[in-house]
Design a protein around this motif. Sequence first.
Motif, mmCIF file in Angstrom:
data_model
loop_
_atom_site.group_PDB
_atom_site.id
_atom_site.type_symbol
_atom_site.label_atom_id
_atom_site.label_comp_id
_atom_site.label_asym_id
_atom_site.label_seq_id
_atom_site.Cartn_x
_atom_site.Cartn_y
_atom_site.Cartn_z
ATOM 1 N N GLU A 212 15.274 -14.777 20.827
ATOM 2 C CA GLU A 212 14.503 -14.799 19.409
ATOM 3 C C GLU A 212 14.123 -16.266 18.989
ATOM 4 O OE1 GLU A 212 17.740 -12.680 17.503
ATOM 5 O OE2 GLU A 212 18.542 -14.405 16.598
ATOM 6 N N ARG B 5 11.481 -10.557 25.964
ATOM 7 C CA ARG B 5 11.586 -9.224 25.451
ATOM 8 C C ARG B 5 10.730 -8.425 26.209
ATOM 9 N NH1 ARG B 5 10.984 -10.689 20.386
ATOM 10 N NH2 ARG B 5 9.083 -9.053 20.242
ATOM 11 N N THR C 87 2.570 3.527 17.292
ATOM 12 C CA THR C 87 3.945 3.216 17.092
ATOM 13 C C THR C 87 3.873 1.495 16.796
ATOM 14 O OG1 THR C 87 6.224 3.767 18.146
ATOM 15 C CG2 THR C 87 4.427 2.821 19.755
ATOM 16 N N PRO C 88 5.082 1.294 16.244
ATOM 17 C CA PRO C 88 5.129 -0.242 15.842
ATOM 18 C C PRO C 88 6.233 -1.119 16.973
ATOM 19 C CG PRO C 88 6.702 1.136 14.327
ATOM 20 C CD PRO C 88 6.000 2.150 15.345
ATOM 21 N N ILE C 89 5.626 -2.358 17.016
ATOM 22 C CA ILE C 89 6.397 -3.125 17.908
ATOM 23 C C ILE C 89 7.217 -4.080 16.871
ATOM 24 C CG2 ILE C 89 6.180 -5.155 19.540
ATOM 25 C CD1 ILE C 89 3.784 -3.857 20.521
ATOM 26 N N ASP C 90 8.403 -4.366 16.940
ATOM 27 C CA ASP C 90 9.154 -5.359 16.098
ATOM 28 C C ASP C 90 9.899 -6.307 16.821
ATOM 29 O OD1 ASP C 90 11.656 -4.193 17.000
ATOM 30 O OD2 ASP C 90 11.708 -2.763 15.196
ATOM 31 N N ALA C 91 10.478 -7.032 16.288
ATOM 32 C CA ALA C 91 11.458 -8.227 16.916
ATOM 33 C C ALA C 91 12.484 -7.959 17.656
ATOM 34 C CB ALA C 91 11.856 -9.336 15.798
ATOM 35 N N GLU C 92 12.684 -6.570 17.958
ATOM 36 C CA GLU C 92 13.714 -6.290 18.672
ATOM 37 C C GLU C 92 13.170 -5.451 19.972
ATOM 38 O OE1 GLU C 92 15.426 -5.975 15.084
ATOM 39 O OE2 GLU C 92 15.854 -7.696 16.143
ATOM 40 N N THR C 93 11.808 -4.970 19.740
ATOM 41 C CA THR C 93 11.410 -4.387 20.776
ATOM 42 C C THR C 93 11.188 -4.886 22.289
ATOM 43 O OG1 THR C 93 9.666 -3.344 19.226
ATOM 44 C CG2 THR C 93 9.297 -2.950 21.591
ATOM 45 N N ASP D 296 1.543 -6.223 16.618
ATOM 46 C CA ASP D 296 2.616 -5.306 15.868
ATOM 47 C C ASP D 296 2.542 -3.811 15.985
ATOM 48 O OD1 ASP D 296 0.289 -5.035 14.428
ATOM 49 O OD2 ASP D 296 0.989 -6.471 12.809
ATOM 50 N N GLU D 297 1.540 -3.238 16.694
ATOM 51 C CA GLU D 297 1.634 -1.999 17.068
ATOM 52 C C GLU D 297 0.990 -1.518 18.637
ATOM 53 O OE1 GLU D 297 -0.302 0.743 14.363
ATOM 54 O OE2 GLU D 297 -2.246 -0.012 14.535
ATOM 55 N N ARG E 219 8.748 -13.655 22.740
ATOM 56 C CA ARG E 219 8.124 -12.236 23.191
ATOM 57 C C ARG E 219 8.198 -11.869 24.680
ATOM 58 N NH1 ARG E 219 2.847 -14.445 19.772
ATOM 59 N NH2 ARG E 219 3.503 -13.787 17.720
#
Length: 331
Positions: A257, A234, A162-168, A138-139, A231
């Motif tokens: 997703e 992406r 820096t964060p990693i989210d579901a859009e990254t 998550d980061e 994942r």
Amino acid sequence: MSHHPDGNALRIVFAGTPDFAAESLEALLATRHHVVGVYTQPDRPAGRGRKLTPSPVKRLALEHDLPVEQPTSLKAAEAQRTLAAFEADVMIVVAYGLLLPQAVLDIPRLGCLNVHASLLPRWRGAAPIQRAIEAGDDETGITLMQMDAGLDTGDMLAIRRTPIDAETTGGSLHDRLAALGGETLVAGLEALAAGKLTPTRQPEEGVTYAHKLSKAEGALDFSQSAVALARRVRAFNPWPVAWTRLDDEPLRLWLAEAEMPANHATETLPGTLLEPAADALRVACGERGQEVLRITQLQLPGGKPLETRALLNAQGSRFEPGKRLDSEVNS
């Protein structure tokens, strides 16, 4: 050797190759420090005509009239003499792609610093940006590291997260980390020039390796969970790009997703196309085909990546429910 009024400006040799590294060089060129020479990989054939093409770092160096060196190795005494002649205080290494032997690490007065795109010791190695997304971290972030002879094993000098989210995606995270890498480097050099950088040993726990990406890895196995597949799609956007086959033609998947809630009732063969949503192909996945992967951007052979909505409107019949996607490399 500086005759600059700013007595603690550093003489820097920069070593790097791809766009990611060019961002750090760009950031350095905007500081009071002096980049006295640039090392980059030899020009490589690229594009349809396989024309020899300079690296992004070389192009930037030439725009700024900096001397460029492109040795195939730094093991030879002659290559090491050339480097020593720059009389650098420090060498900055960012995604350079050549191993630096101990003799090279010892040449600059302050050694060699590396800008690495992960929170070390997690994701040492070649593809830290994509592997962090693929693994569901998550980061992630940038570690500025004092180089030693191991693979990304040196002491840590600065860390930015820096964060990693579901859009990254691999591409968006690459660009964010490239900019963050430049910022971390510039701040780190100021601290170094002021004698204020404290090295911290990397923890022994939590070491992982980010193996190099290969095209073959893009083939999706729909018996994996929807979350893992999303994942991977992406992480591999924009390279090497996840793919599968529909009617024996390659289908490249750019955005996907996991559908929530995760399960639908019937067991289905993984890879089976389900009733589509307005904006997504829905594919049965997971061991029993009871999870759903929603594919929202894809690419047909000879086309460019398109929103699924547009493809469903134009050629919905190609994606008839009940058809199967198949990623077997030899099918």
